[in-house]
Design a protein around this motif. Structure first.
Motif, PDB file in Angstrom:
ATOM      1  N   MET A   1       0.698  -1.057  -0.042  1.00 11.82           N
ATOM      2  CA  MET A   1      -0.087  -0.151   0.272  1.00 11.82           C
ATOM      3  C   MET A   1       0.953   1.159   0.036  1.00 11.82           C
ATOM      4  N   SER A   2       2.111   1.071   0.637  1.00 11.30           N
ATOM      5  CA  SER A   2       3.036   2.325   0.563  1.00 11.30           C
ATOM      6  C   SER A   2       3.259   3.070  -0.827  1.00 11.30           C
ATOM      7  N   ASP A   3       3.559   1.890  -1.678  1.00  8.13           N
ATOM      8  CA  ASP A   3       3.732   2.384  -3.137  1.00  8.13           C
ATOM      9  C   ASP A   3       2.662   3.209  -3.456  1.00  8.13           C
ATOM     10  N   VAL A   4       1.380   2.862  -3.365  1.00 10.29           N
ATOM     11  CA  VAL A   4       0.290   3.594  -3.948  1.00 10.29           C
ATOM     12  C   VAL A   4       0.100   5.127  -3.239  1.00 10.29           C
ATOM     13  N   VAL A   5       0.554   5.042  -1.926  1.00  6.36           N
ATOM     14  CA  VAL A   5       0.495   6.365  -1.348  1.00  6.36           C
ATOM     15  C   VAL A   5       1.570   7.254  -1.707  1.00  6.36           C
ATOM     16  N   ARG A   6       2.477   6.646  -2.163  1.00  9.82           N
ATOM     17  CA  ARG A   6       3.676   7.431  -2.534  1.00  9.82           C
ATOM     18  C   ARG A   6       3.356   8.076  -3.773  1.00  9.82           C
ATOM     19  N   TRP A   7       2.770   7.385  -4.912  1.00 12.01           N
ATOM     20  CA  TRP A   7       2.460   7.645  -6.129  1.00 12.01           C
ATOM     21  C   TRP A   7       1.560   8.688  -6.024  1.00 12.01           C
ATOM     22  N   ALA A   8       0.602   8.618  -5.071  1.00  8.92           N
ATOM     23  CA  ALA A   8      -0.577   9.608  -5.046  1.00  8.92           C
ATOM     24  C   ALA A   8      -0.239  10.887  -4.559  1.00  8.92           C
ATOM     25  N   ALA A   9       0.828  10.888  -3.522  1.00 14.81           N
ATOM     26  CA  ALA A   9       1.311  12.066  -3.198  1.00 14.81           C
ATOM     27  C   ALA A   9       2.270  12.687  -4.103  1.00 14.81           C
ATOM     28  N   PHE A  10       2.928  11.803  -4.858  1.00 17.28           N
ATOM     29  CA  PHE A  10       3.903  12.531  -6.131  1.00 17.28           C
ATOM     30  C   PHE A  10       2.671  13.108  -7.109  1.00 17.28           C
ATOM     31  N   SER A  11       1.728  12.479  -7.395  1.00 19.14           N
ATOM     32  CA  SER A  11       0.813  13.370  -8.342  1.00 19.14           C
ATOM     33  C   SER A  11       0.079  14.663  -7.841  1.00 19.14           C
ATOM     34  N   CYS A  12      -0.267  14.563  -6.489  1.00 20.60           N
ATOM     35  CA  CYS A  12      -0.639  15.614  -5.787  1.00 20.60           C
ATOM     36  C   CYS A  12       0.175  16.811  -5.911  1.00 20.60           C
ATOM     37  N   VAL A  13       1.599  16.655  -6.028  1.00 18.30           N
ATOM     38  CA  VAL A  13       2.580  17.659  -5.943  1.00 18.30           C
ATOM     39  C   VAL A  13       2.785  18.031  -7.695  1.00 18.30           C
ATOM     40  N   LEU A  14       2.862  16.910  -8.337  1.00 16.90           N
ATOM     41  CA  LEU A  14       3.517  17.299  -9.940  1.00 16.90           C
ATOM     42  C   LEU A  14       2.068  17.841 -10.744  1.00 16.90           C
ATOM     43  N   VAL A  15       0.887  17.354 -10.285  1.00 17.21           N
ATOM     44  CA  VAL A  15       0.044  17.904 -11.132  1.00 17.21           C
ATOM     45  C   VAL A  15      -0.271  19.419 -10.932  1.00 17.21           C
ATOM     46  N   PRO A  16      -0.243  19.990  -9.904  1.00 15.97           N
ATOM     47  CA  PRO A  16      -0.088  21.548  -9.792  1.00 15.97           C
ATOM     48  C   PRO A  16       0.896  22.225 -10.418  1.00 15.97           C
ATOM     49  N   VAL A  17       2.151  21.400 -10.351  1.00 18.25           N
ATOM     50  CA  VAL A  17       3.171  22.074 -10.852  1.00 18.25           C
ATOM     51  C   VAL A  17       3.238  22.094 -12.570  1.00 18.25           C
ATOM     52  N   VAL A  18       2.763  21.229 -12.973  1.00 17.55           N
ATOM     53  CA  VAL A  18       2.340  21.304 -14.482  1.00 17.55           C
ATOM     54  C   VAL A  18       1.292  22.194 -14.863  1.00 17.55           C
ATOM     55  N   LEU A  19       0.342  22.397 -14.254  1.00 16.40           N
ATOM     56  CA  LEU A  19      -0.818  23.329 -14.469  1.00 16.40           C
ATOM     57  C   LEU A  19      -0.101  24.725 -14.455  1.00 16.40           C
ATOM     58  N   VAL A  20       0.765  25.094 -13.507  1.00 13.85           N
ATOM     59  CA  VAL A  20       1.201  26.281 -13.270  1.00 13.85           C
ATOM     60  C   VAL A  20       2.199  26.529 -14.533  1.00 13.85           C
ATOM     61  N   GLY A  21       2.851  25.382 -14.744  1.00 16.21           N
ATOM     62  CA  GLY A  21       3.872  25.632 -15.869  1.00 16.21           C
ATOM     63  C   GLY A  21       2.957  25.740 -17.302  1.00 16.21           C
ATOM     64  N   TYR A  22       1.926  25.453 -17.387  1.00 17.42           N
ATOM     65  CA  TYR A  22       1.032  25.699 -18.699  1.00 17.42           C
ATOM     66  C   TYR A  22       0.122  26.930 -18.569  1.00 17.42           C
ATOM     67  N   GLY A  23       0.332  27.850 -17.510  1.00 14.95           N
ATOM     68  CA  GLY A  23      -0.227  28.907 -17.362  1.00 14.95           C
ATOM     69  C   GLY A  23      -1.647  29.017 -16.346  1.00 14.95           C
ATOM     70  N   THR A  24      -1.786  28.035 -15.481  1.00 15.54           N
ATOM     71  CA  THR A  24      -2.992  28.021 -14.853  1.00 15.54           C
ATOM     72  C   THR A  24      -2.373  28.893 -13.776  1.00 15.54           C
ATOM     73  N   SER A  25      -3.760  29.587 -13.003  1.00 14.64           N
ATOM     74  CA  SER A  25      -3.236  30.448 -12.072  1.00 14.64           C
ATOM     75  C   SER A  25      -2.812  29.679 -10.685  1.00 14.64           C
ATOM     76  N   LEU A  26      -2.100  30.473  -9.887  1.00 14.86           N
ATOM     77  CA  LEU A  26      -1.885  29.635  -8.641  1.00 14.86           C
ATOM     78  C   LEU A  26      -3.142  29.234  -7.822  1.00 14.86           C
ATOM     79  N   ALA A  27      -3.989  29.987  -7.837  1.00 16.36           N
ATOM     80  CA  ALA A  27      -5.075  29.624  -7.101  1.00 16.36           C
ATOM     81  C   ALA A  27      -5.905  28.415  -7.651  1.00 16.36           C
ATOM     82  N   GLY A  28      -6.030  28.451  -8.883  1.00 16.95           N
ATOM     83  CA  GLY A  28      -6.485  27.124  -9.601  1.00 16.95           C
ATOM     84  C   GLY A  28      -5.832  25.703  -9.531  1.00 16.95           C
ATOM     85  N   ALA A  29      -4.396  26.054  -9.458  1.00 11.03           N
ATOM     86  CA  ALA A  29      -3.622  24.788  -9.196  1.00 11.03           C
ATOM     87  C   ALA A  29      -3.557  24.276  -7.666  1.00 11.03           C
ATOM     88  N   ALA A  30      -3.638  25.426  -6.819  1.00 11.12           N
ATOM     89  CA  ALA A  30      -3.808  24.863  -5.339  1.00 11.12           C
ATOM     90  C   ALA A  30      -5.139  24.242  -5.047  1.00 11.12           C
TER      91      ALA A  30
END
Length: 100
Positions: A1-30
């Motif tokens: 289960m720890s692998d699943v949680v690690r990947w989920a936490a990684f995606s929770c960080v990665l997705v907003p970074v990618v969204l900000v990189g593509y021009g989404t507002s900080l509020a939307g990414a947050a």
């Protein structure tokens, strides 16, 4: 289960970074990060509950004892019949008298 949680936490960080990189507002990414974190937490709770339930069922199955030999129904012959009403061989239920 720890692998699943690690990947989920990684995606929770990665997705907003990618969204900000593509021009989404900080509020939307947050907001997206908070939504992903909420879904990840709910999935983690459900996964834990499922694993505990499966472990409980497995433990119950292991605890169920098989009946001892003297408690089981006796087995005789191919068809497993014994006792009153059982046919014990032969072609006819009648005696040994010849039929005319």
């Amino acid at each position: 289960m720890s692998d699943v949680v690690r990947w989920a936490a990684f995606s929770c960080v990665l997705v907003p970074v990618v969204l900000v990189g593509y021009g989404t507002s900080l509020a939307g990414a947050a907001g997206t990060a908070l939504g992903l974190a909420a879904v990840t937490g709910a999935c983690r709770v459900l996964l834990r509950r499922s694993e505990r339930g499966a472990a409980r069922l497995l433990a119950e199955e292991r605890c169920v004892e098989r009946p001892r030999a003297e408690e089981r129904a006796p087995y005789h012959g191919r068809h497993g019949r014994v006792g009153a009403g059982a046919h014990r061989g032969g072609r006819h239920a009648g005696g040994n008298t010849p039929v005319d």
